[in-house]
Design a protein around this motif. Structure first.
Motif, PDB file in Angstrom:
ATOM      1  N   UNK A 180       0.826  -1.198   0.000  1.00 32.11           N
ATOM      2  CA  UNK A 180       0.000   0.000   0.000  1.00 32.11           C
ATOM      3  C   UNK A 180       0.866   1.256   0.000  1.00 32.11           C
ATOM      4  N   UNK A 181       1.892   1.283   0.852  1.00 34.11           N
ATOM      5  CA  UNK A 181       2.779   2.439   0.910  1.00 34.11           C
ATOM      6  C   UNK A 181       3.513   2.653  -0.398  1.00 34.11           C
ATOM      7  N   UNK A 182       3.863   1.547  -1.067  1.00 26.97           N
ATOM      8  CA  UNK A 182       4.564   1.638  -2.344  1.00 26.97           C
ATOM      9  C   UNK A 182       3.679   2.284  -3.397  1.00 26.97           C
ATOM     10  N   UNK A 183       2.392   1.909  -3.422  1.00 26.33           N
ATOM     11  CA  UNK A 183       1.471   2.405  -4.444  1.00 26.33           C
ATOM     12  C   UNK A 183       0.979   3.810  -4.149  1.00 26.33           C
ATOM     13  N   UNK A 184       0.791   4.131  -2.862  1.00 29.11           N
ATOM     14  CA  UNK A 184       0.068   5.354  -2.503  1.00 29.11           C
ATOM     15  C   UNK A 184       0.676   6.622  -3.071  1.00 29.11           C
ATOM     16  N   UNK A 185       2.006   6.722  -3.149  1.00 32.12           N
ATOM     17  CA  UNK A 185       2.609   7.961  -3.638  1.00 32.12           C
ATOM     18  C   UNK A 185       2.748   7.977  -5.159  1.00 32.12           C
ATOM     19  N   UNK A 186       2.094   7.023  -5.844  1.00 29.67           N
ATOM     20  CA  UNK A 186       2.120   6.968  -7.311  1.00 29.67           C
ATOM     21  C   UNK A 186       0.703   7.083  -7.867  1.00 29.67           C
ATOM     22  N   UNK A 187      -0.180   7.695  -7.079  1.00 31.63           N
ATOM     23  CA  UNK A 187      -1.595   7.746  -7.435  1.00 31.63           C
ATOM     24  C   UNK A 187      -1.854   8.549  -8.704  1.00 31.63           C
ATOM     25  N   UNK A 188      -0.966   9.461  -9.051  1.00 24.02           N
ATOM     26  CA  UNK A 188      -1.219  10.324 -10.210  1.00 24.02           C
ATOM     27  C   UNK A 188      -1.339   9.519 -11.500  1.00 24.02           C
ATOM     28  N   UNK A 189      -0.592   8.427 -11.611  1.00 22.74           N
ATOM     29  CA  UNK A 189      -0.695   7.572 -12.796  1.00 22.74           C
ATOM     30  C   UNK A 189      -2.119   7.029 -12.924  1.00 22.74           C
ATOM     31  N   UNK A 190      -2.697   6.563 -11.824  1.00 17.31           N
ATOM     32  CA  UNK A 190      -4.060   6.048 -11.845  1.00 17.31           C
ATOM     33  C   UNK A 190      -5.052   7.147 -12.177  1.00 17.31           C
ATOM     34  N   UNK A 191      -4.837   8.333 -11.616  1.00 19.73           N
ATOM     35  CA  UNK A 191      -5.757   9.438 -11.855  1.00 19.73           C
ATOM     36  C   UNK A 191      -5.784   9.804 -13.339  1.00 19.73           C
ATOM     37  N   UNK A 192      -4.610   9.881 -13.957  1.00 22.39           N
ATOM     38  CA  UNK A 192      -4.557  10.202 -15.385  1.00 22.39           C
ATOM     39  C   UNK A 192      -5.216   9.113 -16.214  1.00 22.39           C
ATOM     40  N   UNK A 193      -5.025   7.851 -15.820  1.00 17.50           N
ATOM     41  CA  UNK A 193      -5.632   6.740 -16.556  1.00 17.50           C
ATOM     42  C   UNK A 193      -7.163   6.806 -16.477  1.00 17.50           C
TER      43      UNK A 193
END
Length: 397
Positions: free
Chosen positions: A224-237
């Protein structure tokens, strides 16, 4: 670290702390990563009185790691100072490979500080050293940072070419952390050019690469910690799929973007924590107390929401609940780290839209919100249809 604590071997202590810092950095625990690197630097500085050259070599490595950690913390001035200190040490030591990575790091930080000319100067020197030393991984990073810098200068065709060069090397030499970032940038460029299908292909590959790295992390809370700070990729998708009128897929990506730590905690409710052979009784008791506190706070929150005590009371209970959930997740990490048999506890995966709809009664509609960059996406779902609405957050809130 416990095993080497009584040993007098300072290089071993330095490398243990730097390794711990890099592990914490990769898992998103940035403050712990910074603390470990600072401890490593302190040991290396103390060692300089005994073995100057060897100590300076270790200091240069630690300064690089500190700079990378500061960058993740968005402390660019401190990162620049660390990278410059590393470059000064490597120049004194005539360490070409160290200088290669110093120029890479300086190029990156100057790009982030919107100083493209300085960035390209250092990246050109890194490229020259990378070719001389035949370091393909370093070259991949040099091309990636070059692409980012060229984007700042609005030179999109050259940036696209640089990202393609970076991706080729990253995939060939298995630099997985860099490969998905290249795909992300190439997807964004394709979207800007109106090539939406091509953009979605890049985004899909970037998400797959990111989640492949995440899947290699055994403990769910670290994932979860690994993914959480990369949320912008999901938002753009999500925004891209909505632009393409592919709402069910956008819903699934939005679900995948959400932090899974507390959902995983609920999914792990059936795990027999007491059966762990080496389980620490103190940890088990802390777990029970935290669960009781979480249940109690949830009850208070439900009561407040049915009364007219105002938003402030509900917000206070929400804050308390969030803090308790965070503490519970941290405790699970501690328990799973100490008890390997617990690391296979289940992880909750989001349901496809069709399955969500099938669970709804005829008279029930589900309203769900997702924040994507500067937009608020609202889904209204019933058994027969799913509609979305996207608004500017500033006007909506």
């Amino acid at each position: 670290l416990q095993w080497i604590a009584p040993l007098p071997d300072k290089p071993l202590h330095i490398r243990a702390q730097t390794s711990l810092g890099l592990i914490k950095l990769s898992l998103g625990d940035l403050e712990a990563a910074l603390d470990a690197q600072k401890r490593a630097l302190q040991i290396a500085l103390e060692w300089e009185e005994e073995r100057e050259t060897e100590a300076q070599r270790e200091q240069a490595t630690v300064q690089k790691n500190l700079g990378v950690t500061y960058l993740q913390l968005k402390q660019q001035a401190q990162a620049l100072a660390s990278f410059q200190a590393a470059a000064k040490l490597d120049a004194t030591l005539k360490a070409e490979r160290g200088l290669l990575y110093d120029h890479l790091n300086l190029g990156n930080v100057f790009a982030l500080r919107n100083q493209p000319d300085s960035a390209l100067f250092h990246l050109a020197r890194a490229e020259t050293l990378g070719v001389r030393l035949q370091d393909q991984r370093a070259l991949a990073k040099a091309f990636f940072f070059k692409g980012q810098t060229l984007l700042q200068m609005n030179q999109r065709p050259r940036a696209q070419a640089a990202f393609a060069q970076a991706l080729e090397r990253a995939e060939q030499f298995r630099v997985e952390e860099l490969a998905w970032r290249c795909l992300w940038q190439m997807g964004a460029l394709a979207k800007q050019a109106g090539e939406l299908e091509r953009a979605w292909d890049f985004y899909q590959r970037a998400l797959a690469g990111l989640e492949s790295l995440s899947a290699k992390i055994k403990i769910a809370e670290y994932r979860s910690g690994f993914i959480d700070d990369k949320a912008e990729l999901y938002e753009e998708a999500v925004l891209l799929l909505l632009q393409m009128k592919r709402e069910p897929e956008a819903f699934m990506i939005a679900e995948r973007a959400k932090s899974r730590s507390f959902a995983d905690m609920l999914g792990n409710s059936g795990v027999d924590w007491q059966a762990a052979q080496s389980a620490d009784r103190g940890l088990l008791e802390r777990r029970e107390r935290l669960l009781e506190a979480i249940n109690f706070t949830q009850g208070k929150l439900a009561a407040v929401q049915t009364q007219t005590r105002g938003i402030a009371s509900a917000q206070a209970e929400n804050d308390t609940l969030a803090a308790l959930q965070k503490a519970y997740s941290a405790l699970l990490v501690e328990m799973k780290t100490a008890n390997p048999e617990l690391t296979d506890a289940v992880s909750v995966e989001p349901l496809p839209l069709s399955e969500v709809q099938a669970m709804l009664a005829d008279s029930v509609a589900l309203v769900e919100y997702f924040f994507a960059k500067d937009r608020l996406v609202c889904y209204v779902i019933d058994r027969l249809q799913a509609k979305d609405r996207t608004d500017d957050q500033a006007t909506t809130l």
